[in-house]
Design a protein around this motif. Structure first.
Motif, mmCIF file in Angstrom:
data_model
loop_
_atom_site.group_PDB
_atom_site.id
_atom_site.type_symbol
_atom_site.label_atom_id
_atom_site.label_comp_id
_atom_site.label_asym_id
_atom_site.label_seq_id
_atom_site.Cartn_x
_atom_site.Cartn_y
_atom_site.Cartn_z
ATOM 1 N N ASP A 54 0.806 -1.292 0.244
ATOM 2 C CA ASP A 54 0.045 0.374 -0.191
ATOM 3 C C ASP A 54 0.731 0.923 0.214
ATOM 4 O O ASP A 54 0.473 2.558 0.053
ATOM 5 N N LEU A 55 1.864 0.908 0.463
ATOM 6 C CA LEU A 55 2.822 2.512 -0.387
ATOM 7 C C LEU A 55 2.662 3.476 1.099
ATOM 8 O O LEU A 55 3.391 4.662 1.196
ATOM 9 N N GLY A 69 0.524 -0.305 -6.158
ATOM 10 C CA GLY A 69 0.550 0.262 -4.987
ATOM 11 C C GLY A 69 -1.221 -0.080 -4.812
ATOM 12 O O GLY A 69 -1.847 1.362 -5.460
ATOM 13 N N LEU A 70 -1.785 -0.760 -3.466
ATOM 14 C CA LEU A 70 -2.737 -0.378 -3.264
ATOM 15 C C LEU A 70 -3.868 0.130 -2.566
ATOM 16 O O LEU A 70 -2.938 0.235 -1.171
ATOM 17 N N GLN A 71 -4.702 0.143 -2.384
ATOM 18 C CA GLN A 71 -5.622 1.497 -1.784
ATOM 19 C C GLN A 71 -6.542 1.031 -1.647
ATOM 20 O O GLN A 71 -7.519 0.512 -2.706
ATOM 21 N N THR A 72 -7.408 1.111 -0.793
ATOM 22 C CA THR A 72 -9.113 1.423 -0.594
ATOM 23 C C THR A 72 -9.886 2.694 -1.722
ATOM 24 O O THR A 72 -8.988 3.828 -1.028
ATOM 25 N N HIS A 112 1.782 13.100 0.176
ATOM 26 C CA HIS A 112 2.886 11.973 0.326
ATOM 27 C C HIS A 112 2.794 10.895 -0.495
ATOM 28 O O HIS A 112 3.941 10.561 -1.304
ATOM 29 N N PHE A 113 1.330 11.189 -1.641
ATOM 30 C CA PHE A 113 1.739 9.862 -2.708
ATOM 31 C C PHE A 113 2.327 10.902 -3.948
ATOM 32 O O PHE A 113 3.126 9.871 -4.954
ATOM 33 N N ASP A 114 2.923 12.030 -4.011
ATOM 34 C CA ASP A 114 3.256 12.732 -4.987
ATOM 35 C C ASP A 114 4.897 12.354 -4.482
ATOM 36 O O ASP A 114 5.715 12.529 -6.088
ATOM 37 N N THR A 115 4.874 12.909 -3.120
ATOM 38 C CA THR A 115 6.538 11.760 -2.661
ATOM 39 C C THR A 115 6.238 10.871 -3.370
ATOM 40 O O THR A 115 7.788 10.289 -4.098
ATOM 41 N N VAL A 116 5.779 9.483 -3.704
ATOM 42 C CA VAL A 116 6.145 8.211 -4.031
ATOM 43 C C VAL A 116 6.488 8.376 -4.906
ATOM 44 O O VAL A 116 7.460 7.373 -6.023
ATOM 45 N N THR A 117 5.360 9.103 -5.459
ATOM 46 C CA THR A 117 5.536 8.948 -7.503
ATOM 47 C C THR A 117 6.456 10.108 -8.590
ATOM 48 O O THR A 117 7.353 9.854 -8.937
ATOM 49 N N ALA A 118 7.231 11.364 -7.037
ATOM 50 C CA ALA A 118 7.895 11.905 -7.782
ATOM 51 C C ALA A 118 9.866 10.656 -7.230
ATOM 52 O O ALA A 118 10.468 11.099 -8.308
ATOM 53 N N GLN A 119 9.711 10.105 -6.439
ATOM 54 C CA GLN A 119 10.854 9.505 -5.873
ATOM 55 C C GLN A 119 11.304 8.050 -6.659
ATOM 56 O O GLN A 119 11.963 8.100 -7.146
ATOM 57 N N SER A 120 10.001 8.008 -7.048
ATOM 58 C CA SER A 120 9.709 6.391 -8.090
ATOM 59 C C SER A 120 10.579 7.125 -9.832
ATOM 60 O O SER A 120 11.229 5.801 -10.312
ATOM 61 N N ARG A 121 10.087 7.932 -10.201
ATOM 62 C CA ARG A 121 10.091 8.621 -11.511
ATOM 63 C C ARG A 121 11.675 8.141 -10.824
ATOM 64 O O ARG A 121 12.465 8.665 -12.494
ATOM 65 N N GLN A 122 12.118 8.744 -10.460
ATOM 66 C CA GLN A 122 13.688 9.542 -9.604
ATOM 67 C C GLN A 122 14.437 8.363 -10.081
ATOM 68 O O GLN A 122 16.022 8.406 -10.513
#
Length: 294
Positions: free
Chosen positions: A186-187, A212-215, A256-266
């Motif tokens: 769920d990241l 990445g799973l969420q409800t 939070h998920f903006d950070t996840v997305t940005a760091q993943s792309r980097q």
């Protein structure tokens, strides 16, 4: 509501759910192979003059009375590794489908990947992370291996926290050879020992895909105002979710998920975001072929 998601919620037979999900994908895709990529879906297309006859799917031609060729099918010798985040937060239930939670949805997705790997003759193994520990099923091939992996997935319980970075690093010894890594989480814990391990594997040139799973309630901030909540991974009090907190929750979640997305792309780490109420087949298709998108 997806019929397949409802099936996940109402049966304990993981192999039955997996057969249902994969059957629902139809003849439009198949499990092809591509060197360095591992479990990949590629599509059929109508035969065109100049296509090689060895690429024609003769079984499909017999059923459809037309010729179809398989796109981008090449041999693959990579091992497929499945990583399941089974920490306590993965027990979060759907608020619209009784009996469905993030863990059951994740185990179904990973089970589908295992079934595809088995059909292709790939070696595949499983890593389960929960209660501060790593449970490791070595990679192997064949129907018996599929049953072993499905049994381990079925027994997994959402409890505790992720293992430490040191424990996780010591367990990723499969990284010495080319691997396709499929991780479901769920990241919510980011950065985490898991995110660091996945980025390290990607830097080592493994093909790493994250689900990445969420409800839907987490996405919409549609939790009931009348209920109280406790962080399952932190013994630090009880919280309520009132309308006065909704805007703050949305801002924090988006950040939070903006950070996840940005760091993943980097780090060139593809992440596919999905709600567990979505049709598993649709999510599986996106995860395997077009990672990304929240």
């Amino acid at each position: 509501m997806s019929a397949s998601s409802a099936l996940i919620a109402h049966t304990t037979k993981l192999d039955l759910v997996i057969r249902h999900v994969l059957a629902g994908l139809g003849h439009g895709i198949h499990a092809g192979r591509e060197r360095g990529a591992g479990v990949e879906f590629s599509e059929y297309r109508a035969y065109a003059p100049g296509d090689e006859w060895r690429r024609v799917d003769w079984k499909l031609a017999a059923r459809a009375d037309r010729y179809f060729v398989r796109e981008a099918e090449r041999d693959s010798h990579v091992a497929v590794w499945l990583i399941l985040d089974a920490s306590a937060s993965m027990a979060e239930p759907s608020r619209s489908i009784d009996g469905l939670d993030k863990l059951s949805y994740a185990r179904t997705q990973l089970g589908c990947v295992a079934a595809i790997a088995q059909r292709q003759g790939d070696a595949f193994g499983l890593v389960i992370l929960n209660d501060g520990k790593v449970s490791f099923t070595p990679a192997s091939r064949g129907p018996r291996q599929l049953q072993r992996v499905l049994a381990q997935l079925g027994r997994a319980e959402a409890r505790g926290a992720l293992p430490s970075a040191e424990a996780l690093k010591a367990s990723l010894h499969f990284a010495v050879s080319p691997s396709a890594v499929y991780a479901a989480s769920d990241l919510l814990d980011w950065p985490s020992p898991l995110s660091q391990a996945l980025m390290r594997l990607r830097q080592m040139r493994h093909d790493v895909r994250v689900l990445g799973l969420q409800t839907q309630a987490e996405i919409d901030a549609s939790f009931p105002d009348t209920q109280a909540y406790r962080d399952p991974e932190q013994d630090e009090g009880v919280f309520r979710f009132g309308s006065d907190l909704r805007d703050g929750y949305r801002r924090n979640r988006e950040a939070h998920f903006d950070t996840v997305t940005a760091q993943s792309r980097q780090n060139d780490l593809p992440v596919t975001f999905a709600a567990i109420e979505q049709a598993p087949g649709d999510v599986l298709r996106r995860w395997l072929r077009r990672p990304g998108g929240r």
